[in-house]
Design an enzyme around this catalytic site. Structure first.
Site, PDB file in Angstrom:
ATOM      1  N   LYS A  10       0.828  -1.203   0.000  1.00 22.42           N
ATOM      2  CA  LYS A  10       0.000   0.000   0.000  1.00 22.42           C
ATOM      3  C   LYS A  10       0.867   1.260   0.000  1.00 22.42           C
ATOM      4  O   LYS A  10       2.094   1.191   0.173  1.00 22.42           O
ATOM      5  CB  LYS A  10      -0.926  -0.048   1.220  1.00 22.42           C
ATOM      6  CG  LYS A  10      -1.923  -1.218   1.204  1.00 22.42           C
ATOM      7  CD  LYS A  10      -2.805  -1.210   2.454  1.00 22.42           C
ATOM      8  CE  LYS A  10      -3.775  -2.387   2.462  1.00 22.42           C
ATOM      9  NZ  LYS A  10      -4.658  -2.376   3.674  1.00 22.42           N
ATOM     10  N   PHE A  58     -15.480   3.149   8.003  1.00 26.65           N
ATOM     11  CA  PHE A  58     -14.064   3.459   7.789  1.00 26.65           C
ATOM     12  C   PHE A  58     -13.718   3.639   6.325  1.00 26.65           C
ATOM     13  O   PHE A  58     -12.575   3.993   6.015  1.00 26.65           O
ATOM     14  CB  PHE A  58     -13.171   2.393   8.430  1.00 26.65           C
ATOM     15  CG  PHE A  58     -13.316   0.989   7.884  1.00 26.65           C
ATOM     16  CD1 PHE A  58     -12.730   0.628   6.677  1.00 26.65           C
ATOM     17  CD2 PHE A  58     -14.019   0.023   8.595  1.00 26.65           C
ATOM     18  CE1 PHE A  58     -12.851  -0.660   6.180  1.00 26.65           C
ATOM     19  CE2 PHE A  58     -14.154  -1.271   8.105  1.00 26.65           C
ATOM     20  CZ  PHE A  58     -13.566  -1.614   6.886  1.00 26.65           C
ATOM     21  N   ARG A  86      -1.374 -14.313   3.938  1.00 29.02           N
ATOM     22  CA  ARG A  86      -2.132 -13.744   5.070  1.00 29.02           C
ATOM     23  C   ARG A  86      -1.412 -14.031   6.398  1.00 29.02           C
ATOM     24  O   ARG A  86      -1.402 -13.188   7.294  1.00 29.02           O
ATOM     25  CB  ARG A  86      -3.553 -14.321   5.122  1.00 29.02           C
ATOM     26  CG  ARG A  86      -4.410 -14.056   3.904  1.00 29.02           C
ATOM     27  CD  ARG A  86      -5.103 -12.746   3.889  1.00 29.02           C
ATOM     28  NE  ARG A  86      -5.951 -12.486   5.018  1.00 29.02           N
ATOM     29  CZ  ARG A  86      -6.692 -11.359   5.141  1.00 29.02           C
ATOM     30  NH1 ARG A  86      -6.651 -10.426   4.206  1.00 29.02           N
ATOM     31  NH2 ARG A  86      -7.432 -11.168   6.196  1.00 29.02           N
ATOM     32  N   HIS A 116      -1.901  -5.563   1.518  1.00 29.86           N
ATOM     33  CA  HIS A 116      -3.171  -6.255   1.274  1.00 29.86           C
ATOM     34  C   HIS A 116      -2.865  -7.633   0.727  1.00 29.86           C
ATOM     35  O   HIS A 116      -1.971  -7.790  -0.105  1.00 29.86           O
ATOM     36  CB  HIS A 116      -4.018  -5.500   0.234  1.00 29.86           C
ATOM     37  CG  HIS A 116      -5.170  -6.328  -0.278  1.00 29.86           C
ATOM     38  ND1 HIS A 116      -6.368  -6.412   0.385  1.00 29.86           N
ATOM     39  CD2 HIS A 116      -5.276  -7.170  -1.349  1.00 29.86           C
ATOM     40  CE1 HIS A 116      -7.171  -7.251  -0.270  1.00 29.86           C
ATOM     41  NE2 HIS A 116      -6.536  -7.726  -1.324  1.00 29.86           N
TER      42      HIS A 116
HETATM   43  P1  DAT Z   1      -7.470  -7.106   5.666  1.00 34.69           P
HETATM   44  O1  DAT Z   1      -6.701  -6.004   4.966  1.00 34.69           O
HETATM   45  O2  DAT Z   1      -6.683  -7.680   6.812  1.00 34.69           O
HETATM   46  O3  DAT Z   1      -7.993  -8.133   4.713  1.00 34.69           O
HETATM   47  P2  DAT Z   1     -10.190  -6.078   5.808  1.00 34.69           P
HETATM   48  O4  DAT Z   1     -10.404  -6.676   4.457  1.00 34.69           O
HETATM   49  O5  DAT Z   1     -11.169  -6.400   6.870  1.00 34.69           O
HETATM   50  O6  DAT Z   1      -8.730  -6.411   6.362  1.00 34.69           O
HETATM   51  O7  DAT Z   1     -10.179  -4.480   5.673  1.00 34.69           O
HETATM   52  C1  DAT Z   1      -9.546  -3.853   4.576  1.00 34.69           C
HETATM   53  C2  DAT Z   1      -8.767  -2.685   5.084  1.00 34.69           C
HETATM   54  O8  DAT Z   1      -9.648  -1.714   5.646  1.00 34.69           O
HETATM   55  C3  DAT Z   1      -7.798  -3.020   6.214  1.00 34.69           C
HETATM   56  O9  DAT Z   1      -6.551  -3.479   5.727  1.00 34.69           O
HETATM   57  C4  DAT Z   1      -7.683  -1.717   6.942  1.00 34.69           C
HETATM   58  C5  DAT Z   1      -9.064  -1.114   6.787  1.00 34.69           C
HETATM   59  N1  DAT Z   1      -9.908  -1.430   7.961  1.00 34.69           N
HETATM   60  C6  DAT Z   1     -10.496  -2.615   8.230  1.00 34.69           C
HETATM   61  N2  DAT Z   1     -11.191  -2.554   9.382  1.00 34.69           N
HETATM   62  C7  DAT Z   1     -11.047  -1.290   9.827  1.00 34.69           C
HETATM   63  C8  DAT Z   1     -11.519  -0.580  10.962  1.00 34.69           C
HETATM   64  N3  DAT Z   1     -12.299  -1.164  11.880  1.00 34.69           N
HETATM   65  N4  DAT Z   1     -11.141   0.726  11.117  1.00 34.69           N
HETATM   66  C9  DAT Z   1     -10.355   1.324  10.198  1.00 34.69           C
HETATM   67  N5  DAT Z   1      -9.880   0.716   9.100  1.00 34.69           N
HETATM   68  C10 DAT Z   1     -10.213  -0.575   8.915  1.00 34.69           C
HETATM   69 MG    MG Z   2      -9.443  -7.985   3.239  1.00 36.47          MG
END
Ligand code: DAT
Ligand code: MG
Length: 138
Positions: A10, A58, A86, A116
């Site tokens: 990122k 978010f 992961r 990611h």
């Molecule tokens: P990941 O990147 O571990 O797959 P995700 O798909 O749930 O996680 O979320 C995508 C992205 O969004 C994550 O890398 C960071 C942001 N994000 C997720 N949950 C969040 C939250 N509760 N508050 C702020 N940003 C968040």
């Molecule tokens: Mg994700």
């Protein structure tokens, strides 16, 4: 064909000069790079990639972050590649991510969590098609 997954380093990873560190971890694990490109993710691409998150509270912060400067997109190959990636990435919240993982070692904030990785084979297929349509045959 070995399993493939989509990885993004990122904007924070590029800005902080951590792309080599992050990609090196995947390579040293035994995963193989299949494709790599640098691109700035615009609003449309962010919404396609993060379709499951666009209605979440978010999302505006996530969209602004992911578009603020270039990212590195990669296709990575290996047995159960998405799962291995992961595991090496660590938990979404870097403050809860285990030491030894990318996020656990190198990040603090949930938005700026460096990397990611697709979360399933189905997500990997969808995301590879978004970032590397030239790799998709038929
Ligand atoms: P990941 O990147 O571990 O797959 P995700 O798909 O749930 O996680 O979320 C995508 C992205 O969004 C994550 O890398 C960071 C942001 N994000 C997720 N949950 C969040 C939250 N509760 N508050 C702020 N940003 C968040
Ligand atoms: Mg994700």
């Amino acid at each position: 064909m070995a399993d493939r997954t989509l990885v993004l380093c990122k904007p924070d990873a590029v800005e902080r000069g951590l792309v080599g560190e992050i990609v090196g971890r995947f390579e040293r694990k035994g995963l193989r790079l299949v494709a790599i490109k640098m691109l700035t993710i615009d609003a449309d691409l962010a919404a396609r990639h993060y379709a499951e998150h666009t209605s979440k509270g978010f999302y505006p912060e996530l969209a602004a972050f992911i578009s603020r400067s270039p990212s590195i997109a990669l296709v990575i190959e290996g047995t159960e590649a998405f799962k291995v990636v992961r595991t090496l990435m660590g938990a979404t919240n870097p403050r809860e991510a285990a030491p030894g993982t990318v996020r656990g070692d190198l990040a603090i904030e949930v938005t700026e969590n460096l990397v990611h990785g697709s979360d399933s084979p189905e997500s990997a297929e969808r995301e590879i098609a978004i970032f590397f349509p030239e790799l998709i045959s038929s």
